[in-house]
Design an enzyme around this catalytic site. Structure first.
Site, PDB file in Angstrom:
ATOM      1  N   TYR A   1       0.816  -1.219   0.000  1.00 45.27           N
ATOM      2  CA  TYR A   1       0.000   0.000   0.000  1.00 45.27           C
ATOM      3  C   TYR A   1       0.847   1.265   0.000  1.00 45.27           C
ATOM      4  O   TYR A   1       0.321   2.374  -0.068  1.00 45.27           O
ATOM      5  CB  TYR A   1      -0.936   0.009   1.217  1.00 45.27           C
ATOM      6  CG  TYR A   1      -0.211  -0.042   2.546  1.00 45.27           C
ATOM      7  CD1 TYR A   1       0.137   1.123   3.211  1.00 45.27           C
ATOM      8  CD2 TYR A   1       0.152  -1.256   3.113  1.00 45.27           C
ATOM      9  CE1 TYR A   1       0.811   1.084   4.413  1.00 45.27           C
ATOM     10  CE2 TYR A   1       0.832  -1.307   4.321  1.00 45.27           C
ATOM     11  CZ  TYR A   1       1.151  -0.141   4.970  1.00 45.27           C
ATOM     12  OH  TYR A   1       1.846  -0.193   6.164  1.00 45.27           O
ATOM     13  N   GLY A   2       2.179   1.095   0.097  1.00 41.50           N
ATOM     14  CA  GLY A   2       3.084   2.239   0.136  1.00 41.50           C
ATOM     15  C   GLY A   2       4.341   1.952  -0.655  1.00 41.50           C
ATOM     16  O   GLY A   2       4.280   1.649  -1.850  1.00 41.50           O
TER      17      GLY A   2
ATOM     18  N   GLU B   1      11.656  -4.907   6.273  1.00 42.20           N
ATOM     19  CA  GLU B   1      10.498  -4.215   6.837  1.00 42.20           C
ATOM     20  C   GLU B   1      10.470  -4.235   8.365  1.00 42.20           C
ATOM     21  O   GLU B   1      10.016  -3.279   8.990  1.00 42.20           O
ATOM     22  CB  GLU B   1       9.207  -4.835   6.295  1.00 42.20           C
ATOM     23  CG  GLU B   1       9.004  -4.642   4.808  1.00 42.20           C
ATOM     24  CD  GLU B   1       8.757  -3.195   4.441  1.00 42.20           C
ATOM     25  OE1 GLU B   1       8.077  -2.489   5.208  1.00 42.20           O
ATOM     26  OE2 GLU B   1       9.261  -2.759   3.388  1.00 42.20           O
TER      27      GLU B   1
END
Length: 225
Positions: free
Chosen positions: A53-54, A128
């Site tokens: 989403y980013g 991440e």
């Protein structure tokens, strides 16, 4: 878009690496391996799909073998995770995006290659999730795709109970994004890149579009002062 590349360039500066996030504990290799093993086992024999989403949309850690639009209902993007490293410093903290509860989030599904799956998953998780305190922010969520519902892995999916994120007023968010820069670039650059790549996927997030207007105004005001 008011947040032009020229304005973004004004937020970029040389910043040296100050090490890990203050007050956060880097994951040991054993802890990282355990986390990757758990996620791999939870996936079972099914392909691993990652909901981006980013930044994963425009800078994934792997070569996706399939890509499709998807919507996560019950979640929305939010610049709510305060950071002091990578795209920020302790002197000028910034914000990165997380998924917060409520609403909907349109994004992109990326399928992890089956070949060397464990290795690719390990590289993605290592990028991440670097700290023990945020290890719980990687999770499986249900998303809707044109081919039906899928289970997807996503990162920085938070609840307010975690204490790691704090949604802020739009004006405060814009001020932090307009000012923060670290060795990985600026928060304004991160916002700009995300909007551009979402648009390339046919996705327009109206909250991000409103935010970029505010950020552009803050950058111009800083230059005038």
């Amino acid at each position: 878009m008011l947040l032009t590349p020229d304005l973004v360039a004004l937020t970029l500066r040389d910043v040296h690496d100050d090490g890990p996030e203050p007050s956060w504990t880097p994951l040991s290799q054993v802890e990282l391996d355990d986390l990757v093993d758990r996620l791999d086992q939870e996936a079972g024999g099914d392909p691993i799909w990652v909901f981006a989403y980013g930044s994963l949309i425009w800078n994934p850690e792997f070569e996706a073998t399939a890509r499709e639009r998807a919507t996560a209902y019950g979640w929305h993007r939010s610049f709510s995770l305060k950071i002091e490293r990578w795209r920020a410093t302790s002197e000028q903290p910034g914000l990165m995006m997380a998924l917060e509860r409520g609403g909907r989030c349109d994004g992109v599904m990326l399928r992890l290659p089956n070949e060397h799956r464990r290795k690719n998953l390990g590289a993605l998780v290592a990028r991440e999730i670097r700290y023990r305190e945020v290890a719980g922010m990687v999770r499986w969520i249900q998303v809707q795709t044109p081919k039906g519902p899928r289970r997807a892995l996503t990162f920085w999916a938070s609840t307010r109970r975690s204490g790691l994120t704090q949604p802020l007023p739009a004006e405060t968010t814009a001020t932090l994004i307009a000012s923060a820069c670290g060795q990985g670039g600026s928060c304004a650059q991160y916002l700009h890149n995300t909007i551009v790549d979402l648009e390339a996927e046919g996705i327009r997030d109206r909250n991000l579009w409103h935010l970029q207007e505010l950020v552009a105004e803050r950058i111009k005001a800083q230059q005038r002062s």
